[in-house]
Design a protein around this motif. Sequence first.
Motif, short mmCIF file in Angstrom:
data_model
loop_
_atom_site.label_atom_id
_atom_site.label_comp_id
_atom_site.label_asym_id
_atom_site.label_seq_id
_atom_site.Cartn_x
_atom_site.Cartn_y
_atom_site.Cartn_z
N GLY A 1 0.82 -1.20 0.00
CA GLY A 1 0.00 0.00 0.00
C GLY A 1 0.85 1.25 0.00
O GLY A 1 2.06 1.23 -0.26
N LYS A 2 0.21 2.36 0.28
CA LYS A 2 0.87 3.67 0.30
C LYS A 2 0.50 4.39 1.58
O LYS A 2 -0.55 4.16 2.16
N SER A 3 1.38 5.29 2.01
CA SER A 3 1.06 6.12 3.17
C SER A 3 1.42 7.57 2.85
O SER A 3 2.41 7.85 2.18
N GLY A 4 0.61 8.47 3.33
CA GLY A 4 0.81 9.88 3.08
C GLY A 4 1.73 10.53 4.09
O GLY A 4 2.30 9.87 4.97
N ARG A 5 1.85 11.84 3.97
CA ARG A 5 2.73 12.57 4.88
C ARG A 5 2.25 12.54 6.32
O ARG A 5 3.05 12.44 7.24
N ILE A 6 0.95 12.62 6.50
CA ILE A 6 0.42 12.67 7.87
C ILE A 6 0.67 11.35 8.59
O ILE A 6 1.11 11.34 9.73
N GLU A 7 0.39 10.25 7.90
CA GLU A 7 0.62 8.94 8.53
C GLU A 7 2.11 8.74 8.83
O GLU A 7 2.47 8.27 9.91
N PHE A 8 2.98 9.11 7.89
CA PHE A 8 4.41 8.99 8.14
C PHE A 8 4.83 9.91 9.28
O PHE A 8 5.68 9.55 10.09
N VAL B 1 6.44 1.67 7.23
CA VAL B 1 5.85 2.95 6.82
C VAL B 1 6.77 3.69 5.86
O VAL B 1 6.30 4.39 4.95
N ALA B 2 8.08 3.53 6.00
CA ALA B 2 9.00 4.17 5.06
C ALA B 2 8.86 3.53 3.68
O ALA B 2 8.91 4.23 2.66
N THR B 3 8.66 2.21 3.63
CA THR B 3 8.45 1.54 2.35
C THR B 3 7.16 2.01 1.70
O THR B 3 7.11 2.30 0.49
N ARG B 4 6.10 2.12 2.49
CA ARG B 4 4.83 2.60 1.95
C ARG B 4 4.94 4.05 1.49
O ARG B 4 4.36 4.45 0.49
N ARG B 5 5.71 4.85 2.22
CA ARG B 5 5.90 6.26 1.85
C ARG B 5 6.69 6.37 0.55
O ARG B 5 6.41 7.22 -0.30
N LEU B 6 7.70 5.51 0.38
CA LEU B 6 8.46 5.50 -0.87
C LEU B 6 7.56 5.16 -2.05
O LEU B 6 7.71 5.70 -3.15
N ARG B 7 6.62 4.24 -1.84
CA ARG B 7 5.67 3.90 -2.91
C ARG B 7 4.78 5.09 -3.23
O ARG B 7 4.43 5.32 -4.38
N ASP B 8 4.38 5.84 -2.21
CA ASP B 8 3.54 7.00 -2.42
C ASP B 8 4.28 8.08 -3.22
O ASP B 8 3.67 8.81 -3.99
N LEU B 9 5.59 8.17 -3.03
CA LEU B 9 6.40 9.15 -3.75
C LEU B 9 6.87 8.63 -5.11
O LEU B 9 7.61 9.33 -5.80
N SER C 1 20.08 8.35 7.79
CA SER C 1 18.71 7.87 7.98
C SER C 1 17.82 8.96 8.59
O SER C 1 16.65 9.06 8.24
N LEU C 2 18.36 9.76 9.47
CA LEU C 2 17.57 10.85 10.04
C LEU C 2 17.20 11.87 8.96
O LEU C 2 16.05 12.31 8.88
N LEU C 3 18.16 12.22 8.12
CA LEU C 3 17.87 13.15 7.02
C LEU C 3 16.88 12.54 6.03
O LEU C 3 16.01 13.24 5.50
N PHE C 4 17.00 11.24 5.79
CA PHE C 4 16.09 10.55 4.88
C PHE C 4 14.66 10.55 5.43
O PHE C 4 13.70 10.79 4.70
N LYS C 5 14.52 10.34 6.74
CA LYS C 5 13.19 10.35 7.36
C LYS C 5 12.59 11.74 7.34
O LYS C 5 11.38 11.90 7.15
N ILE C 6 13.41 12.75 7.53
CA ILE C 6 12.91 14.12 7.45
C ILE C 6 12.45 14.43 6.03
O ILE C 6 11.40 15.04 5.81
N TYR C 7 13.22 13.96 5.03
CA TYR C 7 12.81 14.15 3.64
C TYR C 7 11.48 13.46 3.36
O TYR C 7 10.59 14.03 2.72
N LEU C 8 11.33 12.23 3.84
CA LEU C 8 10.09 11.50 3.61
C LEU C 8 8.90 12.18 4.27
O LEU C 8 7.78 12.10 3.79
N SER C 9 9.14 12.86 5.39
CA SER C 9 8.03 13.50 6.09
C SER C 9 7.61 14.82 5.45
O SER C 9 6.50 15.27 5.66
N VAL C 10 8.48 15.44 4.66
CA VAL C 10 8.12 16.73 4.07
C VAL C 10 7.88 16.67 2.56
O VAL C 10 7.36 17.62 1.99
#
Length: 118
Positions: free
Chosen positions: A16-23, A71-79, A95-104
């Motif tokens: 599936g996919k996850s959006g910014r809010i869920e991430f 959730v990071a895998t689902r977020r990558l699918r969403d992007l 990884s911290l910078l990557f998670k911040i990127y995924l959240s914004v």
Amino acid sequence: MTHFKNALFCLFCFSGKSGRIEFGIYFLIYSILQFIMIDLYTDINLDNEKILNLFYVDLILLLQFVPMQAVATRRLRDLNLNTTLIIINIIPVVSLLFKIYLSVAKSKSSPNFFKEEK
């Protein structure tokens, strides 16, 4: 409310996919657990009962790793990015910078091939 329900029921779901809010919900919980782990780790004393904190740190680490990867895998699918980029989560500072990127990052909408042209 649906984002909280998705966050609760899709802990170990990689499809599936996850959006910014869920991430963002997962990232907030992940950050809080990281601070708890740091606090527990600083109290470890090998001479008395504080050694049990090491067990708690490991338990929290195990319980937060798989849901964050999911959730990071689902977020990558969403992007619409390659899901093998999940390997970046293993590198400590990156990884911290990557998670911040995924959240914004804004979601990329899939092209609508069936849209009528005027």
